[in-house]
Write an enzyme that holds these catalytic residues in place. Structure first.
Site, PDB file in Angstrom:
ATOM      1  N   SER A   1       0.848  -1.196   0.000  1.00  0.00           N
ATOM      2  CA  SER A   1       0.000   0.000   0.000  1.00  0.00           C
ATOM      3  C   SER A   1       0.883   1.246   0.000  1.00  0.00           C
ATOM      4  O   SER A   1       1.675   1.456   0.926  1.00  0.00           O
ATOM      5  CB  SER A   1      -0.885   0.009   1.250  1.00  0.00           C
TER       6      SER A   1
ATOM      7  N   MET B   1     -12.102   4.129  -1.370  1.00  0.00           N
ATOM      8  CA  MET B   1     -12.830   4.402  -0.135  1.00  0.00           C
ATOM      9  C   MET B   1     -13.483   5.771  -0.299  1.00  0.00           C
ATOM     10  O   MET B   1     -13.107   6.764   0.350  1.00  0.00           O
ATOM     11  CB  MET B   1     -11.868   4.359   1.069  1.00  0.00           C
TER      12      MET B   1
ATOM     13  N   HIS C   1      -8.043   0.868  -4.477  1.00  0.00           N
ATOM     14  CA  HIS C   1      -9.039   0.655  -3.407  1.00  0.00           C
ATOM     15  C   HIS C   1      -9.783   1.954  -3.189  1.00  0.00           C
ATOM     16  O   HIS C   1      -9.221   2.896  -2.605  1.00  0.00           O
ATOM     17  CB  HIS C   1      -8.280   0.195  -2.152  1.00  0.00           C
TER      18      HIS C   1
ATOM     19  N   ASP D   1      -4.578   3.483  -2.189  1.00  0.00           N
ATOM     20  CA  ASP D   1      -5.735   3.793  -1.326  1.00  0.00           C
ATOM     21  C   ASP D   1      -6.265   5.172  -1.643  1.00  0.00           C
ATOM     22  O   ASP D   1      -5.589   6.179  -1.400  1.00  0.00           O
ATOM     23  CB  ASP D   1      -5.321   3.727   0.148  1.00  0.00           C
TER      24      ASP D   1
ATOM     25  N   MET E   1     -11.208  -6.189   4.775  1.00  0.00           N
ATOM     26  CA  MET E   1     -10.559  -5.177   5.613  1.00  0.00           C
ATOM     27  C   MET E   1     -10.318  -5.763   7.000  1.00  0.00           C
ATOM     28  O   MET E   1     -11.254  -6.193   7.674  1.00  0.00           O
ATOM     29  CB  MET E   1     -11.424  -3.923   5.721  1.00  0.00           C
TER      30      MET E   1
ATOM     31  N   MET F   1      -9.014   7.960  -0.823  1.00  0.00           N
ATOM     32  CA  MET F   1      -9.906   8.313   0.291  1.00  0.00           C
ATOM     33  C   MET F   1     -10.458   9.728   0.071  1.00  0.00           C
ATOM     34  O   MET F   1      -9.719  10.620  -0.352  1.00  0.00           O
ATOM     35  CB  MET F   1      -9.132   8.271   1.612  1.00  0.00           C
TER      36      MET F   1
ATOM     37  N   ASP G   1      -6.388  -6.669   3.984  1.00  0.00           N
ATOM     38  CA  ASP G   1      -5.856  -5.308   3.975  1.00  0.00           C
ATOM     39  C   ASP G   1      -6.003  -4.632   5.330  1.00  0.00           C
ATOM     40  O   ASP G   1      -7.108  -4.344   5.768  1.00  0.00           O
ATOM     41  CB  ASP G   1      -6.656  -4.526   2.911  1.00  0.00           C
ATOM     42  N   GLY G   2      -4.824  -4.429   5.966  1.00  0.00           N
ATOM     43  CA  GLY G   2      -4.891  -3.631   7.197  1.00  0.00           C
ATOM     44  C   GLY G   2      -4.205  -4.298   8.363  1.00  0.00           C
ATOM     45  O   GLY G   2      -4.646  -5.351   8.824  1.00  0.00           O
ATOM     46  N   GLY G   3      -3.087  -3.711   8.817  1.00  0.00           N
ATOM     47  CA  GLY G   3      -2.404  -4.223  10.007  1.00  0.00           C
ATOM     48  C   GLY G   3      -1.640  -5.506   9.788  1.00  0.00           C
ATOM     49  O   GLY G   3      -1.298  -6.213  10.728  1.00  0.00           O
TER      50      GLY G   3
ATOM     51  N   HIS H   1      -0.900  -1.320  -4.378  1.00  0.00           N
ATOM     52  CA  HIS H   1      -2.190  -1.015  -3.748  1.00  0.00           C
ATOM     53  C   HIS H   1      -2.295   0.483  -3.535  1.00  0.00           C
ATOM     54  O   HIS H   1      -1.477   1.087  -2.830  1.00  0.00           O
ATOM     55  CB  HIS H   1      -2.304  -1.757  -2.411  1.00  0.00           C
TER      56      HIS H   1
ATOM     57  N   GLY I   1      -9.192   3.890   6.535  1.00  0.00           N
ATOM     58  CA  GLY I   1      -8.920   5.315   6.700  1.00  0.00           C
ATOM     59  C   GLY I   1      -7.460   5.623   6.967  1.00  0.00           C
ATOM     60  O   GLY I   1      -6.950   6.658   6.538  1.00  0.00           O
ATOM     61  N   PHE I   2      -6.779   4.700   7.646  1.00  0.00           N
ATOM     62  CA  PHE I   2      -5.390   5.019   8.014  1.00  0.00           C
ATOM     63  C   PHE I   2      -4.502   3.768   7.981  1.00  0.00           C
ATOM     64  O   PHE I   2      -4.977   2.662   8.244  1.00  0.00           O
ATOM     65  CB  PHE I   2      -5.343   5.626   9.445  1.00  0.00           C
ATOM     66  N   GLY I   3      -3.239   3.966   7.690  1.00  0.00           N
ATOM     67  CA  GLY I   3      -2.269   2.875   7.822  1.00  0.00           C
ATOM     68  C   GLY I   3      -1.838   2.779   9.282  1.00  0.00           C
ATOM     69  O   GLY I   3      -2.176   3.634  10.102  1.00  0.00           O
ATOM     70  N   GLY I   4      -1.084   1.719   9.589  1.00  0.00           N
ATOM     71  CA  GLY I   4      -0.492   1.586  10.919  1.00  0.00           C
ATOM     72  C   GLY I   4      -1.445   1.188  12.025  1.00  0.00           C
ATOM     73  O   GLY I   4      -1.122   1.288  13.204  1.00  0.00           O
TER      74      GLY I   4
END
Ligand code: DX5
Ligand code: ZN
Length: 219
Positions: free
Chosen positions: A9, A69, A67, A36, A138, A38, A176-178, A34, A143-146
């Site tokens: 991402s 969003m 992606h 993102d 998801m 938003m 996707d995510g974490g 990827h 909305g956010f990385g990390g």
């Protein structure tokens, strides 16, 4: 068993030099990119739009895994198709007519992805599995990385893996995510085909992209 594909991402990349960051990801053996998107409405953050994506297109031949969003999404699908997206993934909550939006994406010969937020049931996508190319699970609230991986989202991967294999469908499962070096193994064992990762790829091992992609790939 095909090895898992990695879709880094670029939300975690250096936004002041996205072109060269994408070139570095290709050199580091990423399988997809990827992206993102938003809008500050569907999610509480704003990133990039089709203009930027069209400028990034020339930096790589890797597939752009876009992606969206954003909401409402239907009227913007053409913009992202024209910008060079290869996969266009939308959230079912962002369109008044999911079937029509799927058809719209297909009308530009792009692959169709449907993304399920942690609170969104697989029931939203099971009826259209035969029409799409990808389900994006998801494992964080978008909305956010990390953010921290939400482990119970793996149950949806298992449900979808069973359904796709039973019906011999060609739909790929992306998560996707974490995603980090520990939970990547869990996701692979649950049956994902593609791992999205931003923070782990760009921050671990002093940002050694090739090493981090390789570790994720081998699970
Ligand atoms: C979050 C995005 C994810 C995110 C992943 O809304 O959809 O793609 O950037 O980033 P990490 O891997 O840092 O959770
Ligand atoms: Zn994403």
């Amino acid at each position: 068993m095909n090895s898992v594909k990695i879709s880094p991402s670029i939300l975690s990349a250096d936004f002041s030099r996205l072109g060269s960051e994408i070139q570095s990801l290709e050199k580091a053996k990423a399988d997809l990119i990827h992206i993102d998107v938003m809008d500050g409405h569907f999610v509480p953050n704003i990133t990039i739009g089709p203009e930027v994506i069209s400028k990034l297109r020339k930096y790589t031949s890797l597939p752009f895994d876009v992606h969206l969003m954003i909401s409402p999404v239907h009227k913007f699908i053409k913009n992202f198709a024209d910008a060079g997206a290869d996969i266009i993934t939308i959230h079912p909550e962002a369109t008044d007519n999911l079937i029509e939006s799927i058809k719209e994406i297909k009308s530009y010969n792009k692959k169709v992805g449907i993304s399920l937020n942690p609170e969104t049931s697989t029931e939203k996508v099971l009826p259209v599995l035969n029409l799409i190319d990808l389900v994006l699970i998801m494992s964080v609230n978008p909305g956010f990385g990390g953010q921290k991986f939400i482990q119970n989202t793996l149950e949806k991967v298992k449900i979808l893996r069973k359904e796709i294999d039973l019906k011999k469908l060609k739909v790929q499962i992306e998560i996707d995510g974490g995603i980090n070096f520990e939970n990547a193994k869990l996701a692979i064992n649950a049956g994902v085909d593609i791992l999205v990762s931003g923070t782990t790829i760009f921050k671990e091992n002093d940002g050694n992209l090739k090493k981090n992609i390789q570790i994720l790939k081998t699970g």
